[in-house]
Write an enzyme that holds these catalytic residues in place. Structure first.
Site, PDB file in Angstrom:
ATOM      1  N   ASP A 176     -14.173  28.562 -12.111  1.00 53.81           N
ATOM      2  CA  ASP A 176     -15.469  29.065 -12.811  1.00 53.81           C
ATOM      3  C   ASP A 176     -15.095  30.109 -13.867  1.00 53.81           C
ATOM      4  O   ASP A 176     -14.591  31.101 -13.834  1.00 53.81           O
ATOM      5  CB  ASP A 176     -16.354  29.645 -12.047  1.00 53.81           C
ATOM      6  N   HIS A 177     -15.419  29.797 -15.301  1.00 50.82           N
ATOM      7  CA  HIS A 177     -15.108  30.451 -16.443  1.00 50.82           C
ATOM      8  C   HIS A 177     -16.212  31.389 -16.729  1.00 50.82           C
ATOM      9  O   HIS A 177     -16.247  32.030 -17.703  1.00 50.82           O
ATOM     10  CB  HIS A 177     -14.880  29.488 -17.657  1.00 50.82           C
TER      11      HIS A 177
END
EC number: 3.1.22.1
Length: 360
Positions: free
Chosen positions: A294-295
């Site tokens: 998850d960025h």
């Protein structure tokens, strides 16, 4: 459904450039959470094109009505004015520390770790705060698209509609975050009304203390947001060095964990800042995923009422870079984000020390 639709339309002044929701109607604000690839079922999920959608009247997270690369979704529809043939009545700033078409002559790593879009006309517009590298395409591309580089990992995009006058405040904040502006149009009345925005596109930034700034922004429909911005010389983590004390709350922080010098959960101050390790959407289908997939960059107070969506990670390098976050005490926002925290890194038992006094 009809009364809700009419209420949404009445909340946003006619004629103003605004965020558009998944329904295709103007909304005061929305959040799109692009899901990591391989999470969910079907080809679109495998390619990382599905998203969850949230606004004030959505009743929590909903499956996106389109794919993230479609001009019919909330993000694509909101950005459509950029790609029309006649943009002479608009002003816009597209900024990203990882721009879509980087040049060897550019060194965006010296700028803030910050990503976003300002798009407005003479009545108002919106601020899109996001975590997406190489996005959005410049206006000259004449079409909305989603970069292949942003399909694998999770991303967040917060869009808020604002009146015209509020953009002067945003200009001030951007002089702190020091963004890399890769595409802009700021002419005539827009340049006259917003000198700070003009300074930003010229590459100017704050040159004296204080090295951080918080301001109150009021949306088109009257929702109150708090913008936090820091310059590189602030020299500290956004969350443990300022935000938790400024908001007066513990924070659970989701950020990109695949970077060098990750800061551990911080319990050395009155307010704890805890790194989120795992995210889970409600319902049997979830999905759930790890922070390494998850960025996105967001944080939430465990017991309310604060939620923030921004563009900064917790690592040593970004202590020395500009960036910020946009926070609000909106029940619909907090009730959607707080349950997403499935697991976080606990405190390590460090002794607490008196906190510096901060004001919002």
């Amino acid at each position: 459904m009809i009364p809700l639709l009419l209420a949404a339309l009445l909340c946003v002044p006619a004629g103003a450039l605004t965020c558009y929701g998944d329904s295709g109607q103007p909304v005061d604000w929305f959040v799109v959470y692009k899901l990591p690839a391989l999470r969910g079922s079907g080809e679109a999920a495998q390619r990382g094109l599905q998203y969850k959608y949230l606004d004030e009247s959505s009743g929590g997270w909903r499956d996106g009505r389109a794919l993230i690369n479609s001009p019919e979704g909330a993000v694509g529809r909101s950005l459509q004015p950029l790609y029309r043939s006649n943009t002479s009545q608009l002003a816009f700033l597209l900024y990203n520390d990882q721009p879509p078409q980087p040049s060897k002559a550019q060194d965006s790593s010296m700028r803030g770790h910050t990503k976003g879009v300002l798009l407005l006309d003479h009545d108002g517009g919106f601020w899109l705060v996001h975590s997406v590298p190489n996005f959005p395409p410049p206006a000259s591309s004449a079409a909305y698209s989603w970069p292949h580089s942003a399909c694998t990992y999770g991303q967040t995009l917060l869009c808020v509609s604002f009146p015209f006058a509020q953009f002067s405040k945003m200009g001030k904040q951007l002089t702190y975050t020091y963004p890399w502006v890769y595409n802009y149009q700021l002419e005539g009345i827009f340049a006259q009304e917003f000198p700070d925005l003009e300074n930003v596109v010229k590459g100017h930034h704050v040159s004296q203390e204080p090295w951080n700034s918080s301001i109150t922004l009021t949306s088109q429909a009257g929702a109150v947001f708090q913008s936090f911005a820091k310059f590189s010389k602030f020299g500290d983590d956004l969350y443990s060095g300022w935000l938790a004390a400024a908001l007066g709350t513990n924070l659970q922080v989701q950020f990109w964990h695949k970077t060098v010098g990750i800061l551990p959960s911080n319990c050395s101050d009155i307010w704890q800042v805890l790194n989120v390790n795992q995210i889970a959407f409600p319902g049997p289908a979830g999905p759930s995923f790890n922070s390494t997939e998850d960025h996105s960059k967001w944080c939430v107070s465990p017991k309310g009422p604060w939620t923030c969506v921004g563009d900064m990670n917790r690592n040593q390098g970004e202590e020395q870079r500009g960036g910020g976050t946009l926070c609000a005490q909106l029940p619909a926002l907090w009730k959607a984000f707080q349950p997403l925290v499935k697991n976080y890194q606990p405190c390590n038992g460090m002794a607490r020390k008196p906190s510096r006094a901060y004001k919002i």
